[in-house]
Design a protein around this motif. Sequence first.
Motif, PDB file in Angstrom:
ATOM      1  N   VAL A 164      34.101  -2.790   8.579  1.00 43.55           N
ATOM      2  CA  VAL A 164      33.616  -1.854   7.558  1.00 43.55           C
ATOM      3  C   VAL A 164      34.265  -0.495   7.800  1.00 43.55           C
ATOM      4  N   ASP A 165      34.785   0.107   6.738  1.00 43.48           N
ATOM      5  CA  ASP A 165      35.407   1.434   6.818  1.00 43.48           C
ATOM      6  C   ASP A 165      34.623   2.416   5.959  1.00 43.48           C
ATOM      7  N   THR A 166      34.353   3.586   6.506  1.00 51.49           N
ATOM      8  CA  THR A 166      33.603   4.600   5.778  1.00 51.49           C
ATOM      9  C   THR A 166      34.154   5.980   6.133  1.00 51.49           C
ATOM     10  N   ALA A 167      33.455   7.047   5.746  1.00 52.97           N
ATOM     11  CA  ALA A 167      33.907   8.411   6.037  1.00 52.97           C
ATOM     12  C   ALA A 167      32.792   9.390   5.690  1.00 52.97           C
ATOM     13  N   PRO A 168      32.740  10.546   6.381  1.00 51.30           N
ATOM     14  CA  PRO A 168      31.778  11.592   6.002  1.00 51.30           C
ATOM     15  C   PRO A 168      31.962  12.072   4.564  1.00 51.30           C
ATOM     16  N   TRP A 169      33.214  12.060   4.088  1.00 52.30           N
ATOM     17  CA  TRP A 169      33.509  12.522   2.726  1.00 52.30           C
ATOM     18  C   TRP A 169      32.776  11.716   1.670  1.00 52.30           C
ATOM     19  N   TYR A 170      32.545  10.438   1.919  1.00 57.66           N
ATOM     20  CA  TYR A 170      31.938   9.565   0.919  1.00 57.66           C
ATOM     21  C   TYR A 170      30.442   9.864   0.785  1.00 57.66           C
ATOM     22  N   GLY A 171      30.147  10.757  -0.141  1.00 56.73           N
ATOM     23  CA  GLY A 171      28.752  11.115  -0.374  1.00 56.73           C
ATOM     24  C   GLY A 171      28.191  12.079   0.645  1.00 56.73           C
ATOM     25  N   THR A 174      33.302  -4.604  13.373  1.00 58.26           N
ATOM     26  CA  THR A 174      34.167  -3.462  13.670  1.00 58.26           C
ATOM     27  C   THR A 174      33.908  -2.369  12.640  1.00 58.26           C
ATOM     28  N   VAL A 175      33.820  -1.128  13.105  1.00 63.30           N
ATOM     29  CA  VAL A 175      33.542   0.001  12.210  1.00 63.30           C
ATOM     30  C   VAL A 175      34.604   1.078  12.401  1.00 63.30           C
ATOM     31  N   SER A 176      35.138   1.560  11.303  1.00 68.45           N
ATOM     32  CA  SER A 176      36.013   2.740  11.335  1.00 68.45           C
ATOM     33  C   SER A 176      35.414   3.809  10.442  1.00 68.45           C
ATOM     34  N   THR A 177      35.553   5.049  10.868  1.00 66.26           N
ATOM     35  CA  THR A 177      35.179   6.175  10.024  1.00 66.26           C
ATOM     36  C   THR A 177      36.246   7.248  10.208  1.00 66.26           C
ATOM     37  N   LYS A 178      35.988   8.435   9.686  1.00 67.79           N
ATOM     38  CA  LYS A 178      37.053   9.431   9.619  1.00 67.79           C
ATOM     39  C   LYS A 178      36.552  10.808  10.044  1.00 67.79           C
ATOM     40  N   VAL A 179      37.510  11.659  10.400  1.00 69.12           N
ATOM     41  CA  VAL A 179      37.202  13.034  10.780  1.00 69.12           C
ATOM     42  C   VAL A 179      38.094  13.986   9.998  1.00 69.12           C
ATOM     43  N   GLY A 180      37.709  15.265  10.035  1.00 68.56           N
ATOM     44  CA  GLY A 180      38.411  16.285   9.274  1.00 68.56           C
ATOM     45  C   GLY A 180      37.444  17.064   8.405  1.00 68.56           C
ATOM     46  N   ILE A 229      36.475  18.658  14.749  1.00 68.84           N
ATOM     47  CA  ILE A 229      36.633  17.208  14.874  1.00 68.84           C
ATOM     48  C   ILE A 229      35.491  16.624  15.703  1.00 68.84           C
ATOM     49  N   LEU A 230      35.144  17.279  16.783  1.00 67.02           N
ATOM     50  CA  LEU A 230      34.058  16.777  17.630  1.00 67.02           C
ATOM     51  C   LEU A 230      32.718  16.828  16.894  1.00 67.02           C
ATOM     52  N   GLN A 231      32.505  17.887  16.115  1.00 66.21           N
ATOM     53  CA  GLN A 231      31.264  17.960  15.344  1.00 66.21           C
ATOM     54  C   GLN A 231      31.199  16.831  14.318  1.00 66.21           C
ATOM     55  N   SER A 232      32.309  16.586  13.639  1.00 63.97           N
ATOM     56  CA  SER A 232      32.365  15.492  12.677  1.00 63.97           C
ATOM     57  C   SER A 232      32.088  14.155  13.364  1.00 63.97           C
ATOM     58  N   PHE A 233      32.716  13.937  14.513  1.00 70.48           N
ATOM     59  CA  PHE A 233      32.550  12.687  15.255  1.00 70.48           C
ATOM     60  C   PHE A 233      31.102  12.483  15.687  1.00 70.48           C
ATOM     61  N   HIS A 234      30.481  13.518  16.223  1.00 72.50           N
ATOM     62  CA  HIS A 234      29.103  13.375  16.693  1.00 72.50           C
ATOM     63  C   HIS A 234      28.135  13.147  15.533  1.00 72.50           C
ATOM     64  N   GLN A 235      28.372  13.809  14.403  1.00 71.84           N
ATOM     65  CA  GLN A 235      27.552  13.546  13.221  1.00 71.84           C
ATOM     66  C   GLN A 235      27.690  12.089  12.787  1.00 71.84           C
ATOM     67  N   SER A 236      28.905  11.577  12.807  1.00 74.24           N
ATOM     68  CA  SER A 236      29.134  10.184  12.401  1.00 74.24           C
ATOM     69  C   SER A 236      28.450   9.214  13.356  1.00 74.24           C
ATOM     70  N   ILE A 258      32.892   4.183  18.471  1.00 70.58           N
ATOM     71  CA  ILE A 258      33.485   3.937  17.157  1.00 70.58           C
ATOM     72  C   ILE A 258      34.808   3.207  17.371  1.00 70.58           C
ATOM     73  N   ASP A 259      34.955   2.046  16.761  1.00 71.54           N
ATOM     74  CA  ASP A 259      36.132   1.210  17.001  1.00 71.54           C
ATOM     75  C   ASP A 259      37.439   1.884  16.604  1.00 71.54           C
ATOM     76  N   CYS A 260      37.424   2.569  15.477  1.00 73.94           N
ATOM     77  CA  CYS A 260      38.644   3.203  14.969  1.00 73.94           C
ATOM     78  C   CYS A 260      38.260   4.501  14.276  1.00 73.94           C
ATOM     79  N   LEU A 261      38.903   5.593  14.664  1.00 74.12           N
ATOM     80  CA  LEU A 261      38.608   6.897  14.074  1.00 74.12           C
ATOM     81  C   LEU A 261      39.883   7.427  13.421  1.00 74.12           C
ATOM     82  N   ARG A 262      39.774   7.743  12.136  1.00 73.76           N
ATOM     83  CA  ARG A 262      40.949   8.147  11.348  1.00 73.76           C
ATOM     84  C   ARG A 262      40.873   9.635  10.987  1.00 73.76           C
TER      85      ARG A 262
END
Length: 328
Positions: A79-86, A108-114, A155-162, A171-175
Amino acid sequence: GETLAGLTIESVIPDPMSCCSCFEGFTKAPTLQLIPRKVPVSALIVGAGPFGCGWAGDVSEDSAKSTIQKAVSLGIRYVDTAPWYGAGLSEERVGRALAAISSDEKITVSTKVGRYIVPKATASSFGDRVEHGYDFNTAAYHDNIPVWDYRKDGILQSFHQSQTRLQRQFIDCLRVHDAETPERWEEACGANGAIDTLASLRAKGDIGQVSLGFNSAEFLMKSVRHYPAGTIDNIMIARTWNLLDTSAFELLVECQRRGIKVHMAAVFCSGLLWGQKTFMYSSNVPSEYAEKAKRWEELACSFGLSLPAVALAFAYLPACVERIAIGV
């Protein structure tokens, strides 16, 4: 493994290199390795962007949960997601849905930072870093908005929120997501920027893979060429490798040369290649793309195949493509 209708590129077009002008680029630049192969279900990713209630309209909690449950039952384990989505809504829904699934499934889960998420009430203090182009319809769910930041602390704040929203420490994959303006790219790829921070998280065992997720093939190319081999594990290419747009060709060649795996997104052009009247997250479908889609559908039908099946097979044709995200 299980396949989607046993589909291979050979079943779509008997001689794909010669029968259609769309493939002329391959014959002129045969440096990209193309493999006629079946599309295994294990190569698919659930793209959780629609769970954020954006271009696809309002999606209920139950619909998001049942979609993930159905995907898992069919054998999809990514499953792939991101903070941007909603503004975090998609991540929250993915986290709750996966928490209800047995840990034996090993998803497996991937999410994103930025981008990290802040209450709209405090947004003015972030100046022009507030994402005023945010177009997800989330007023019924929260009153938050994304703020862009590709520096280490952001980036760290985004990661910890996720981690909190996804209910996962690892997190398996961070983009790195959408660093595709000069200012954002310089921040992401500069010293102590996003890529350096992700490499550090990987070294500490907090994430499994370092990745990029952009719409721009130009900025993806610039990024992969900027770093030595082994820095970036994979990239997610959106919009620029599909039946209607092959502008990522040179990028794919570069990834092949560097051993970077590719995850494809938007292979159905956000609906048009699925038979819907939407194109790249918009209801405005340019006439030239509508005509191309029509011609591809006619060709697919002449071989007894559906347009989505052909689009999926095309996306999986380059040997460097490892996975394909569906639902985006």
